[in-house]
Design a protein around this motif. Structure first.
Motif, PDB file in Angstrom:
ATOM      1  N   LYS A  72     -21.516 -33.931  -5.493  1.00 32.34           N
ATOM      2  CA  LYS A  72     -20.316 -34.447  -6.175  1.00 32.34           C
ATOM      3  C   LYS A  72     -19.560 -35.425  -5.293  1.00 32.34           C
ATOM      4  CE  LYS A  72     -18.356 -30.480  -6.929  1.00 32.34           C
ATOM      5  NZ  LYS A  72     -19.190 -29.392  -6.453  1.00 32.34           N
ATOM      6  N   LEU A  75     -21.059 -38.853  -5.514  1.00 27.20           N
ATOM      7  CA  LEU A  75     -20.753 -39.509  -6.787  1.00 27.20           C
ATOM      8  C   LEU A  75     -19.312 -40.026  -6.791  1.00 27.20           C
ATOM      9  CD1 LEU A  75     -22.519 -37.056  -9.250  1.00 27.20           C
ATOM     10  CD2 LEU A  75     -23.305 -39.320  -8.518  1.00 27.20           C
ATOM     11  N   LEU A  76     -18.397 -39.237  -6.256  1.00 26.43           N
ATOM     12  CA  LEU A  76     -17.006 -39.671  -6.169  1.00 26.43           C
ATOM     13  C   LEU A  76     -16.871 -40.882  -5.245  1.00 26.43           C
ATOM     14  CD1 LEU A  76     -14.037 -39.295  -6.904  1.00 26.43           C
ATOM     15  CD2 LEU A  76     -13.865 -37.620  -5.052  1.00 26.43           C
ATOM     16  N   VAL A 105     -23.834 -42.600 -12.944  1.00 33.26           N
ATOM     17  CA  VAL A 105     -22.815 -42.045 -12.032  1.00 33.26           C
ATOM     18  C   VAL A 105     -21.691 -41.395 -12.828  1.00 33.26           C
ATOM     19  CG1 VAL A 105     -21.031 -42.643 -10.336  1.00 33.26           C
ATOM     20  CG2 VAL A 105     -23.336 -43.573 -10.096  1.00 33.26           C
ATOM     21  N   ARG A 108     -23.160 -38.183 -14.881  1.00 32.07           N
ATOM     22  CA  ARG A 108     -23.488 -37.047 -14.007  1.00 32.07           C
ATOM     23  C   ARG A 108     -22.246 -36.526 -13.298  1.00 32.07           C
ATOM     24  NH1 ARG A 108     -25.653 -32.769 -13.539  1.00 32.07           N
ATOM     25  NH2 ARG A 108     -26.848 -32.229 -11.700  1.00 32.07           N
ATOM     26  N   GLY A 109     -21.403 -37.441 -12.826  1.00 33.18           N
ATOM     27  CA  GLY A 109     -20.163 -37.019 -12.182  1.00 33.18           C
ATOM     28  C   GLY A 109     -19.268 -36.261 -13.135  1.00 33.18           C
ATOM     29  N   PHE A 113     -18.181 -32.485 -12.203  1.00 35.32           N
ATOM     30  CA  PHE A 113     -16.779 -32.188 -11.919  1.00 35.32           C
ATOM     31  C   PHE A 113     -16.138 -31.344 -13.013  1.00 35.32           C
ATOM     32  CE2 PHE A 113     -17.311 -35.516  -8.784  1.00 35.32           C
ATOM     33  CZ  PHE A 113     -16.527 -35.057  -7.737  1.00 35.32           C
ATOM     34  N   TRP A 125     -11.605 -37.077  -9.332  1.00 33.73           N
ATOM     35  CA  TRP A 125     -12.622 -37.704 -10.157  1.00 33.73           C
ATOM     36  C   TRP A 125     -11.991 -38.360 -11.390  1.00 33.73           C
ATOM     37  CZ3 TRP A 125     -17.412 -39.471 -10.116  1.00 33.73           C
ATOM     38  CH2 TRP A 125     -17.985 -39.816 -11.325  1.00 33.73           C
ATOM     39  N   GLU A 129     -12.053 -42.265 -12.397  1.00 33.15           N
ATOM     40  CA  GLU A 129     -12.659 -42.604 -13.681  1.00 33.15           C
ATOM     41  C   GLU A 129     -11.677 -43.397 -14.540  1.00 33.15           C
ATOM     42  OE1 GLU A 129     -15.527 -40.096 -16.575  1.00 33.15           O
ATOM     43  OE2 GLU A 129     -13.502 -39.296 -16.369  1.00 33.15           O
TER      44      GLU A 129
END
Length: 139
Positions: A72, A75-76, A105, A108-109, A113, A125, A129
């Motif tokens: 994670k 990805l963040l 990204v 999946r993130g 999360f 996150w 986003e």
């Protein structure tokens, strides 16, 4: 990675698994930052486009892999890195392969999360986003 030979080499190493998964995960945020730092030049050759797309497909496969999965935190970091280069984001996402990487990204993130993260991590996150979406919706 700003040269096509570097992109082809990295893609090949990821595909052939000569770059260990854990190493590829560590490199992911840095690769994405480099990839999204600039829009693709208008005078780029078809060969260079093919090599970049190959790298993007390798990155997408890495992000979507579930076992072992990308952490994670990576990805963040990837999302934060893309948001950092907001001046070129729309142009950088104007290519299908690059957009697929970011879609992977974000997807999946979002999954990771939502299920297995602390409130603080989930808030980080969601904030990145939202920044990403705001950049895309701005003029």
């Amino acid at each position: 990675l700003s040269f096509t030979k570097g992109q082809a080499l990295l893609a090949r190493c990821m595909e052939e698994r000569s770059l260990p998964h854990s190493s590829a995960c560590v490199l992911l945020p840095h690769i994405i930052c480099i990839l999204f730092a600039d829009a693709r030049p208008s005078n780029i050759s078809e060969v260079a486009i093919a090599k970049e797309e190959r790298l993007c497909h390798s990155l997408t496969a890495l992000v979507l892999l579930r076992n072992p999965s990308v952490g994670k935190d990576k990805l963040l970091q990837s999302l934060a890195g893309v948001v950092q280069f907001s001046s070129n984001l729309k142009k950088a996402l104007g290519y299908t392969a690059r957009a697929a990487v970011m879609h992977a990204v974000l997807s999946r993130g979002g999954e990771m999360f939502a299920v297995d993260a602390s409130e603080d991590d989930r808030a980080k996150w969601l904030q990145k986003e939202m920044e990403f979406k705001n950049i895309l919706s701005s003029s």
